[in-house]
Design a protein around this motif. Structure first.
Motif, PDB file in Angstrom:
ATOM      1  N   THR A  37     -47.556  88.805 -61.824  1.00 30.39           N
ATOM      2  CA  THR A  37     -48.765  89.031 -62.608  1.00 30.39           C
ATOM      3  C   THR A  37     -48.823  88.004 -63.730  1.00 30.39           C
ATOM      4  OG1 THR A  37     -47.732  90.587 -64.148  1.00 30.39           O
ATOM      5  CG2 THR A  37     -48.714  91.517 -62.136  1.00 30.39           C
ATOM      6  N   GLU A  38     -50.050  87.588 -64.068  1.00 33.79           N
ATOM      7  CA  GLU A  38     -50.210  86.603 -65.135  1.00 33.79           C
ATOM      8  C   GLU A  38     -49.748  87.156 -66.472  1.00 33.79           C
ATOM      9  OE1 GLU A  38     -53.779  84.159 -65.375  1.00 33.79           O
ATOM     10  OE2 GLU A  38     -54.297  84.865 -63.371  1.00 33.79           O
ATOM     11  N   LEU A  39     -49.980  88.437 -66.700  1.00 34.56           N
ATOM     12  CA  LEU A  39     -49.577  89.056 -67.960  1.00 34.56           C
ATOM     13  C   LEU A  39     -48.071  88.922 -68.177  1.00 34.56           C
ATOM     14  CD1 LEU A  39     -50.424  90.755 -70.444  1.00 34.56           C
ATOM     15  CD2 LEU A  39     -49.934  92.775 -69.068  1.00 34.56           C
ATOM     16  N   LYS A  40     -47.285  89.300 -67.157  1.00 33.79           N
ATOM     17  CA  LYS A  40     -45.822  89.186 -67.275  1.00 33.79           C
ATOM     18  C   LYS A  40     -45.387  87.726 -67.360  1.00 33.79           C
ATOM     19  CE  LYS A  40     -44.658  93.498 -64.967  1.00 33.79           C
ATOM     20  NZ  LYS A  40     -44.037  94.105 -63.796  1.00 33.79           N
ATOM     21  N   HIS A  41     -46.046  86.865 -66.584  1.00 33.53           N
ATOM     22  CA  HIS A  41     -45.726  85.438 -66.615  1.00 33.53           C
ATOM     23  C   HIS A  41     -45.929  84.887 -68.029  1.00 33.53           C
ATOM     24  CE1 HIS A  41     -45.574  81.229 -65.345  1.00 33.53           C
ATOM     25  NE2 HIS A  41     -46.646  81.057 -66.096  1.00 33.53           N
ATOM     26  N   ASN A  42     -47.079  85.189 -68.623  1.00 31.07           N
ATOM     27  CA  ASN A  42     -47.386  84.691 -69.964  1.00 31.07           C
ATOM     28  C   ASN A  42     -46.418  85.247 -71.004  1.00 31.07           C
ATOM     29  OD1 ASN A  42     -49.494  83.226 -68.910  1.00 31.07           O
ATOM     30  ND2 ASN A  42     -51.031  84.780 -69.382  1.00 31.07           N
ATOM     31  N   ARG A  43     -46.015  86.498 -70.830  1.00 34.13           N
ATOM     32  CA  ARG A  43     -45.049  87.113 -71.747  1.00 34.13           C
ATOM     33  C   ARG A  43     -43.720  86.349 -71.717  1.00 34.13           C
ATOM     34  NH1 ARG A  43     -44.836  92.939 -70.275  1.00 34.13           N
ATOM     35  NH2 ARG A  43     -47.050  92.895 -70.675  1.00 34.13           N
ATOM     36  N   LEU A  93     -47.895  74.393 -62.192  1.00 38.06           N
ATOM     37  CA  LEU A  93     -47.434  75.783 -62.151  1.00 38.06           C
ATOM     38  C   LEU A  93     -47.223  76.319 -60.743  1.00 38.06           C
ATOM     39  CD1 LEU A  93     -49.555  77.448 -64.973  1.00 38.06           C
ATOM     40  CD2 LEU A  93     -47.093  77.053 -64.954  1.00 38.06           C
ATOM     41  N   HIS A  94     -48.097  75.971 -59.809  1.00 38.00           N
ATOM     42  CA  HIS A  94     -47.983  76.569 -58.472  1.00 38.00           C
ATOM     43  C   HIS A  94     -46.746  76.096 -57.714  1.00 38.00           C
ATOM     44  CE1 HIS A  94     -50.072  72.831 -57.225  1.00 38.00           C
ATOM     45  NE2 HIS A  94     -49.396  73.006 -56.102  1.00 38.00           N
ATOM     46  N   LYS A  95     -46.071  75.068 -58.213  1.00 37.53           N
ATOM     47  CA  LYS A  95     -44.872  74.597 -57.529  1.00 37.53           C
ATOM     48  C   LYS A  95     -43.632  75.407 -57.884  1.00 37.53           C
ATOM     49  CE  LYS A  95     -46.289  69.978 -56.450  1.00 37.53           C
ATOM     50  NZ  LYS A  95     -45.894  68.602 -56.334  1.00 37.53           N
ATOM     51  N   TRP A  96     -43.663  76.140 -58.991  1.00 40.31           N
ATOM     52  CA  TRP A  96     -42.472  76.897 -59.382  1.00 40.31           C
ATOM     53  C   TRP A  96     -42.761  78.344 -59.754  1.00 40.31           C
ATOM     54  CZ3 TRP A  96     -42.381  78.900 -64.284  1.00 40.31           C
ATOM     55  CH2 TRP A  96     -43.239  78.321 -65.229  1.00 40.31           C
ATOM     56  N   SER A  97     -44.007  78.724 -59.837  1.00 35.87           N
ATOM     57  CA  SER A  97     -44.362  80.067 -60.285  1.00 35.87           C
ATOM     58  C   SER A  97     -44.965  80.883 -59.150  1.00 35.87           C
ATOM     59  CB  SER A  97     -45.361  79.955 -61.435  1.00 35.87           C
ATOM     60  OG  SER A  97     -45.838  81.217 -61.788  1.00 35.87           O
ATOM     61  N   CYS A  98     -44.413  82.054 -58.906  1.00 35.96           N
ATOM     62  CA  CYS A  98     -44.927  82.925 -57.838  1.00 35.96           C
ATOM     63  C   CYS A  98     -46.368  83.346 -58.099  1.00 35.96           C
ATOM     64  CB  CYS A  98     -44.054  84.171 -57.704  1.00 35.96           C
ATOM     65  SG  CYS A  98     -42.423  83.838 -57.029  1.00 35.96           S
ATOM     66  N   VAL A  99     -46.700  83.627 -59.359  1.00 34.98           N
ATOM     67  CA  VAL A  99     -48.036  84.131 -59.658  1.00 34.98           C
ATOM     68  C   VAL A  99     -49.118  83.082 -59.403  1.00 34.98           C
ATOM     69  CG1 VAL A  99     -48.135  83.569 -62.128  1.00 34.98           C
ATOM     70  CG2 VAL A  99     -49.318  85.578 -61.277  1.00 34.98           C
ATOM     71  N   TYR A 100     -48.783  81.811 -59.483  1.00 36.02           N
ATOM     72  CA  TYR A 100     -49.770  80.752 -59.263  1.00 36.02           C
ATOM     73  C   TYR A 100     -49.619  80.064 -57.906  1.00 36.02           C
ATOM     74  CZ  TYR A 100     -50.904  81.346 -64.139  1.00 36.02           C
ATOM     75  OH  TYR A 100     -51.289  81.873 -65.346  1.00 36.02           O
ATOM     76  N   TYR A 101     -48.734  80.571 -57.054  1.00 34.96           N
ATOM     77  CA  TYR A 101     -48.560  79.980 -55.734  1.00 34.96           C
ATOM     78  C   TYR A 101     -49.845  80.198 -54.932  1.00 34.96           C
ATOM     79  CZ  TYR A 101     -46.320  78.655 -51.372  1.00 34.96           C
ATOM     80  OH  TYR A 101     -45.991  78.022 -50.206  1.00 34.96           O
TER      81      TYR A 101
END
Length: 136
Positions: A9-15, A36-44
């Motif tokens: 979730t973006e909320l948890k990611h941003n936290r 971001l999409h290369k290392w973050s699940c929420v932005y994949y």
């Protein structure tokens, strides 16, 4: 960063990113400039059905987190609708396949077969073989 990379979730990611910024501002500045999409699940960008697990119960459970507060019949309808979409999407993917394996798996096998062209295989016994790369 590890925590930020694994959440869905973006909320948890941003936290977690704020936490990183407070602890290591230089690392945060470096990371925020990356894709971001290369290392973050929420932005994949590809569909992961909102989770990365092989445990079906965990997968469905995590997808129903927000729906648990709904009345029972609405929850059942939500669950049916979600699974129906998943199966429909996967059916369309399966119908478009050109091989008995997924395209990604087929490419791995083709690459392995290409590499095998340069190998010599000799039996050690009936169950063990010795493979050596022959001169190219």
């Amino acid at each position: 960063m590890d925590k930020a990379s694994r959440v869905y979730t973006e909320l948890k990611h941003n936290r977690h990113m704020e936490e990183l910024q407070n602890l290591h501002p230089n690392a945060y500045d470096y990371i925020i400039d990356t894709v971001l999409h290369k290392w973050s699940c929420v932005y994949y960008p590809d569909r992961r059905y909102r989770v990365m697990t092989t445990n079906v119960a965990k997968c469905i459970n995590s997808c129903l987190k927000f729906a648990r507060q709904l009345p029972m019949l609405t929850l059942a309808e939500f669950n049916r609708n979600m699974l129906q979409h998943w199966f429909r999407d996967r059916h369309w993917v399966a119908q478009s396949m050109h091989h008995q394996l997924t395209d990604a798996t087929h490419l791995v096998i083709l690459k392995s077969m290409e590499n095998c062209n340069f190998m010599t295989v000799n039996p050690v016994d009936c169950n063990i073989f010795l493979a050596k790369r022959s001169g190219k």
